[in-house]
Write an enzyme that holds these catalytic residues in place. Structure first.
Site, PDB file in Angstrom:
ATOM      1  N   GLY A   1      24.760  -0.217 -43.503  1.00 54.59           N
ATOM      2  CA  GLY A   1      24.855  -1.388 -44.370  1.00 54.59           C
ATOM      3  C   GLY A   1      25.023  -2.656 -43.557  1.00 54.59           C
ATOM      4  O   GLY A   1      24.244  -2.926 -42.637  1.00 54.59           O
TER       5      GLY A   1
ATOM      6  N   TYR B   1      18.806   2.487 -36.684  1.00 56.11           N
ATOM      7  CA  TYR B   1      19.755   2.412 -37.796  1.00 56.11           C
ATOM      8  C   TYR B   1      20.271   3.792 -38.194  1.00 56.11           C
ATOM      9  O   TYR B   1      19.510   4.736 -38.378  1.00 56.11           O
ATOM     10  CB  TYR B   1      19.095   1.757 -39.015  1.00 56.11           C
ATOM     11  CG  TYR B   1      19.985   1.783 -40.242  1.00 56.11           C
ATOM     12  CD1 TYR B   1      21.082   0.935 -40.347  1.00 56.11           C
ATOM     13  CD2 TYR B   1      19.743   2.678 -41.284  1.00 56.11           C
ATOM     14  CE1 TYR B   1      21.913   0.969 -41.455  1.00 56.11           C
ATOM     15  CE2 TYR B   1      20.568   2.721 -42.402  1.00 56.11           C
ATOM     16  CZ  TYR B   1      21.652   1.869 -42.479  1.00 56.11           C
ATOM     17  OH  TYR B   1      22.481   1.913 -43.562  1.00 56.11           O
TER      18      TYR B   1
END
Length: 499
Positions: A60, A53
């Protein structure tokens, strides 16, 4: 004076001293070793094109979108630009300066994957006092203070606005003038800069420093009022306060007796009256409770000052590397603390306003003139100063509503609970300024009341304060623009916080 940043040992006292002494920061070598190790892990992730990530994915709701390797760096720049949506009046320069120190300190923990270049850029900005213009509105206080920190990051890459030598300028122009290149963000670094609670924490630190100072100032001001009303000292006896067990209450009572020691204006129970009103009698209980709040808030702020608050975080466990997406950016612990600080500060003003009323009300102030007027009727004296104090404490009751009980979902409901901690921090400083003005009003009025009672009868310690304050607040011989006196005393009280 230099603060050695390790990522682990920063204190509020360090920040206070740094601001008072116009200090510098220095990065500990062991911290820089951790920075290099965590960066090496990021480089390995990039080399192996692992799915992690914020490094090789979007953010998001876009966390499942893989990014091409040649766009990793652009992803970080895009992040900063798109998230710089701050609005409203900028944070004070001291707040933005502390914000940078906190952001640097968290990168030095070695869990963020930042490059040495980025770390050194923050160090340079701090020591050269290149202070980003950071709008104070626009943060939800979770996923980090994204909008405010993006404005901070913009300055580092030469795209934002900064204060330099008290002039607002383009960051790029200042960097050119200093022959310093803008930093080029690498993979993970945009995220490392803006996932965090540094704006709310920095504002909280400034509020705490000034609130603690106001708490101490409220005691000597109250001691002037106490003498002007021939207050009873028995209520401050240590036996009373030790019987209740709260150390802050015991300490306030001891300090009040110290301020009043040697006074010819204080009384004992039964001499004039058996007991005082609560605003005098319960100063140790009320002020002491505020100091309990301050101590709680200090502990939570110092935890956060030395915390890793971005996402994902990088760890080494022996030969194993862990890159974990979590939620340390969520501001709930600090939001609660800052809401609590609002309440603790507000009560100092609430009780001060009641003492002000006793000083000016002819039904309550003994033999003092109505509203301490030099010519009652022709001259209004302190009448409207009490109005102003009442207005401020009433406003504080609205501002003290807890921001932390609110939440609103964002990012297509991926970020479905937020702290609103930055709102708590902003409202907290508004309350602080109101409190400071109320204490200033009590000081102006108490000085005049003491003059009527006879300054030669004051305790030695409060007489010193009287003489010092009379240099900035003349005796009231006729009506004048009292807002000037209030501001002068409030400015004096603010300066005292950094002495």
């Amino acid at each position: 004076m230099k603060i050695l940043l390790t990522g682990q040992q920063l204190t509020i006292e360090d920040i206070k001293y740094f601001l008072a002494q116009q200090g510098e920061v220095e990065i500990a070598e062991e911290a820089m070793v951790r920075v290099r190790k965590s960066r090496a892990i990021v480089e390995r992730i990039i080399s192996n094109q692992e799915t992690v990530y914020g490094i090789t994915t979007g953010f998001g709701l876009f966390s499942d979108v893989l990014i091409e390797k040649n766009q990793y760096n652009q992803l970080q720049v895009n992040l900063i630009r798109s998230h710089a949506c701050g609005m409203g009046r900028p944070f004070e320069q001291n707040v933005a300066l502390v914000m940078m120190i906190l952001r640097l300190n968290t990168l030095l923990k070695g869990h963020s994957g930042a490059t040495e270049e980025l770390v050194r850029q923050l160090e340079f900005f701090i020591n050269e006092r290149i202070i980003p213009v950071v709008p104070s509105q626009g943060s939800l206080g979770a996923s980090g203070d994204l909008a405010p920190l993006s404005h901070l990051a913009l300055a580092l890459i030469g795209e934002g606005r900064v204060y330099y030598k008290d002039e607002e300028r383009d960051s790029q122009d200042v960097l050119k003038e200093l022959n310093r290149p803008a930093v080029q963000l690498q993979a993970k670094e945009g995220l490392a800069l803006i996932n965090g609670t540094q704006p709310m924490t920095a504002q909280g630190i400034i509020s705490y420093i000034e609130a603690e100072s106001i708490g101490y100032a409220a005691e000597w001001v109250a001691a002037l009022t106490h003498q002007s009303l021939n207050g009873i000292t028995d209520a401050y006896d240590r036996h009373v306060h030790e019987a209740r067990n709260f150390k802050e209450q015991v300490e306030v009572a001891a300090r009040m007796l110290d301020w009043l020691d040697g006074s010819q204006l204080t009384t004992r129970q039964g001499e004039i009256r058996v007991q005082d009103a609560y605003s005098l009698r319960c100063i140790p209980q009320i002020h002491g409770a505020s100091f309990q709040v301050f101590n709680y808030v200090r502990e939570k702020l110092e935890f956060e000052m030395n915390a890793a608050t971005d996402n994902p975080l990088i760890f080494e466990e022996g030969d194993e590397t862990l890159v974990i997406s979590g939620g340390n950016f969520h501001g709930q612990p600090i939001a609660f603390a800052l809401d609590f600080l609002k309440i603790g500060m507000s009560e100092l003003a609430n009780v001060a306003e009641r003492r002000i009323e006793r000083l000016v009300n002819p039904q309550l102030n003994g033999d003092l003139p109505p509203f301490l007027s030099p010519e009652p009727g022709l001259q209004s004296g302190a009448m409207i100063m009490q109005y102003a104090a009442a207005s401020l404490v009433s406003e504080n009751k609205t501002l003290a509503h807890p921001a932390s009980v609110d939440s609103i979902p964002s990012s297509a409901n991926q970020e479905d609970h937020v702290s609103m901690g930055t709102i708590a921090s902003r409202h907290g400083y508004q309350i602080l300024e109101n409190v400071r003005n109320v204490i200033a009003i009590e000081a102006v009025i108490a000085l005049q009341a003491a003059e009527y009672k006879g300054i030669d009868k004051l305790s030695p310690k409060t007489r010193e304060k009287y003489d010092e304050l009379r240099q900035i607040v003349p005796s009231i011989t006729e009506d004048r623009q009292f807002h000037i006196d209030i501001k002068n005393v409030a400015d004096y009280l603010k300066e005292q916080a950094y002495q």
